[in-house]
Design a protein around this motif. Sequence first.
Motif, PDB file in Angstrom:
ATOM      1  N   GLU B  16       0.626  -0.711  -0.265  1.00 25.52           N
ATOM      2  CA  GLU B  16      -0.022  -0.050  -0.272  1.00 25.52           C
ATOM      3  C   GLU B  16       0.811   1.174   0.495  1.00 25.52           C
ATOM      4  OE1 GLU B  16      -3.111   0.479  -0.166  1.00 25.52           O
ATOM      5  OE2 GLU B  16      -3.666  -1.008  -0.461  1.00 25.52           O
ATOM      6  N   GLY B  17       0.197   2.182  -0.258  1.00 19.51           N
ATOM      7  CA  GLY B  17       1.415   3.859  -0.362  1.00 19.51           C
ATOM      8  C   GLY B  17       0.196   4.577  -0.788  1.00 19.51           C
ATOM      9  N   ALA B  18       0.694   6.038  -0.928  1.00 29.04           N
ATOM     10  CA  ALA B  18       0.055   6.566  -1.785  1.00 29.04           C
ATOM     11  C   ALA B  18      -0.310   6.452  -3.495  1.00 29.04           C
ATOM     12  CB  ALA B  18       0.997   8.000  -1.368  1.00 29.04           C
ATOM     13  N   PRO B  19      -1.982   6.954  -3.818  1.00 26.99           N
ATOM     14  CA  PRO B  19      -1.931   6.600  -5.149  1.00 26.99           C
ATOM     15  C   PRO B  19      -0.594   7.420  -6.146  1.00 26.99           C
ATOM     16  CG  PRO B  19      -3.284   7.880  -4.138  1.00 26.99           C
ATOM     17  CD  PRO B  19      -2.821   7.496  -2.528  1.00 26.99           C
ATOM     18  N   ALA B 166      -0.561  12.578  -9.180  1.00 31.23           N
ATOM     19  CA  ALA B 166      -0.496  12.804  -8.149  1.00 31.23           C
ATOM     20  C   ALA B 166       0.511  13.444  -8.000  1.00 31.23           C
ATOM     21  CB  ALA B 166      -0.079  11.743  -6.859  1.00 31.23           C
ATOM     22  N   THR B 167       1.771  14.361  -8.690  1.00 30.90           N
ATOM     23  CA  THR B 167       2.162  15.234  -7.917  1.00 30.90           C
ATOM     24  C   THR B 167       1.696  16.634  -8.292  1.00 30.90           C
ATOM     25  OG1 THR B 167       3.073  15.189  -9.886  1.00 30.90           O
ATOM     26  CG2 THR B 167       4.058  13.842  -8.420  1.00 30.90           C
ATOM     27  N   SER B 172      -6.531  16.444  -6.251  1.00 29.54           N
ATOM     28  CA  SER B 172      -6.971  15.787  -4.981  1.00 29.54           C
ATOM     29  C   SER B 172      -7.831  14.403  -5.906  1.00 29.54           C
ATOM     30  CB  SER B 172      -8.167  16.993  -4.393  1.00 29.54           C
ATOM     31  OG  SER B 172      -9.332  16.363  -3.849  1.00 29.54           O
ATOM     32  N   TYR B 192      -1.992   2.041  -8.053  1.00 25.63           N
ATOM     33  CA  TYR B 192      -1.351   3.077  -6.663  1.00 25.63           C
ATOM     34  C   TYR B 192       0.142   2.827  -6.969  1.00 25.63           C
ATOM     35  CZ  TYR B 192      -4.185   3.620  -3.929  1.00 25.63           C
ATOM     36  OH  TYR B 192      -5.491   4.735  -2.688  1.00 25.63           O
TER      37      TYR B 192
END
Lengths: 502, 218
Positions: B16-19, B166-167, B172, B192
């Motif tokens: 798991e991690g940030a999308p 996502a950068t 959002s 992800y």
Amino acid sequence: MSAHLDSMAQPSADPSRWVLSGPWAGAWKVFALIGALGAAGAAFGYTVDSRRFAYAWLFSFMTCLAVALGCTFFVLIQRLTVAGWSVTVRRTAEFFSYGVLALVPLFVPVLMCAGQLWPSLEGRVGGPDVSGHGESHGSISLVTPAYAQEHPPATSQGGGTHGNAEAAPASAHGSSPVEGATNHAGDPGAAAGNAHGSPSLSSAGHGDAATHALHASHELIRSETMAKKTGYLNRNFFYGRAALYFAVWVLLAVRLFGYSVTQDTTKDPKLTVRAQGFAPGAMFLFALTLTFAAFDWIMALEPTWCSTIFGVYYFAGCVVSSLAVIILVTMALRTSGPLKGAVTPEHFHDLGKLMFGFMVFWAYIGFSQFMLIWYAALPEETSWYHNRWDYGPWAKVSVALLFGHFIVPFFWLISRNFKRNLSRLQLGAGLLLVMHVVDMYWFVMPNLALGSNDFAFHWLDAACFCAVGGVYGAFVFFRMTKNHLVPVGDPRLQRSLHFQNA
Amino acid sequence: MSTPAKVAPASSSVGEGAPALLLAEFNAPSEVLHAAKALREAGYTHFDTHSPFPIHGMDEAMGLGDSKLGLIVFPIGLLGGTLAFTMIHWMNNIDYPIIIGGKPASVASLPSMIPVMFELTVLLSAFATVFGMLHLNKLPRHHHPIFNSDRFASFSNDKFFVSVEATDPKWSAEKTRNLLEAAHAHHIELVYDDEEGGEDLDEAPLGSPSTSPGKVHA
């Protein structure tokens, strides 16, 4: 892509659009007036100085011919490549290509003055009227020391021609150094006759051998060279070739114009296929006739000089000048209304790219010719640059060409943004068109006063240019009032209207 | 506009991690064109579109502007010409002056240098074009999280995608999704990245099933 597909399905545009209206509808009258005034001036000038008239008219003719032939090339390329983008600008090129019809009668003054321009056609070798100068053709000495040693001028005997046979084994035509010795003094009419080995009992040649030796050898080589060329540079063959060139150009222009204009009314896509089938063979004819016309009409002005790349050199000028004309004319017609919506910055961008590319090609060819001649430094080859660098104001014109026809427009037009900025592209095209005129002037006019610093601009040059350019322009713009400015029947018209650079 | 048609098998790792990005799928080029326009108008900058063929007008829709490649190529091309001139001038005129064909060992022999100057200008321009293009496209890049999506493979066949990184400063998860939904995306997924940057493919045991959805959360 979807926009493109959608556009294909749209109904054909209103055919009443894209006819010449507005301020440019009467342009042909202005051109005709310029042409008439120029012709009057040129006719008067002919009575004053027929030789100047001959050169000025040839310069003007070659300048306009370049535009007409360049436009023919543009149309041929579009047909060969089955291009869709260029449909809306192709008709403008077709008009200017069709204008070669007006250039046929405009060639008559050139033929009338052929004896002045190409004395070798009449069997004369030297440049007439400049015989006061020691080297009548204005080139640097054609004699290399080695050749002079091998072919010593016979200065002590006044006998017949054939007595020198062993002294000049290379001279297959039996030309005599003795006669050469007599001719250099300023009798240009006799040397060609000698070249054919006609017996001549000259009395000159006795006495100051040292002074005459170089000139004698000089004239010997000259007459030998010219004798070898008489099979090509004689009047009948020359006139025959000219007739052939015009026959080919008229055929190409009329056929290409005809396919396109007929399609305006019939909307028959088969005409596009036929034009595409016509283009490959036409391109061969075009390339050969243009090359040999450049040889005949410009290179032969200095008949002892030759450059095999010269036809390509002239061709490069043709393409650049014609693209400049297409850009300037479509832009003017777009601004004033008739071509509004038909020609977009996308088309100008592509025309600008082509013009930029062929301008670099012009420089590439010009430099190729220069570098080979400069490196080899053979006297008979260097005369072209010698005449355009060491005499009169020609060095300045040469430098102006280098900067105005290459360096400045190169950095001006290399940017994509500049090619898409219409006023900047217009400026670049205008500069290149002006420099094309200078280029043709630089091709033709130095031959007027070879070996002399006396050259100066003459009002006859401007008068002849107005005459030829005015008649040509009047013909083209009058034709524009008779047909659509865009090939409204072309199956690829919609694709061109919505064309976008990727 | 579109990334290479390389399709990686779906990852089987479950880290798991940030999308990494939001991937929206469209059926028609006009839809993806409008979506790109909507994103640009909303102020997004880190997004890309993927399609099987070039779409006219996409550069404008995405607000890409002109390529910066010319700014790289032009000075390097000039450098090539200068380099060739300097090289020949130093070798033939300074270090070992030599007269060839009667031509002086000086700048007066410029015509003989021009072919080399021309060639080196072209050569360095070509290098600058190729490597400048790779640099501007952030290539070579061995891995991109977008390949973790199973559906993404069809971008080289019959589907059109918009990916928002996502950068992106405006990113959002909720608002971006809403925006893409408003643009009539018919499928949206959050993709992800792999924890170890895709190297898990090598670590996966041989014969392990690769049918799991991986990091894709629909």
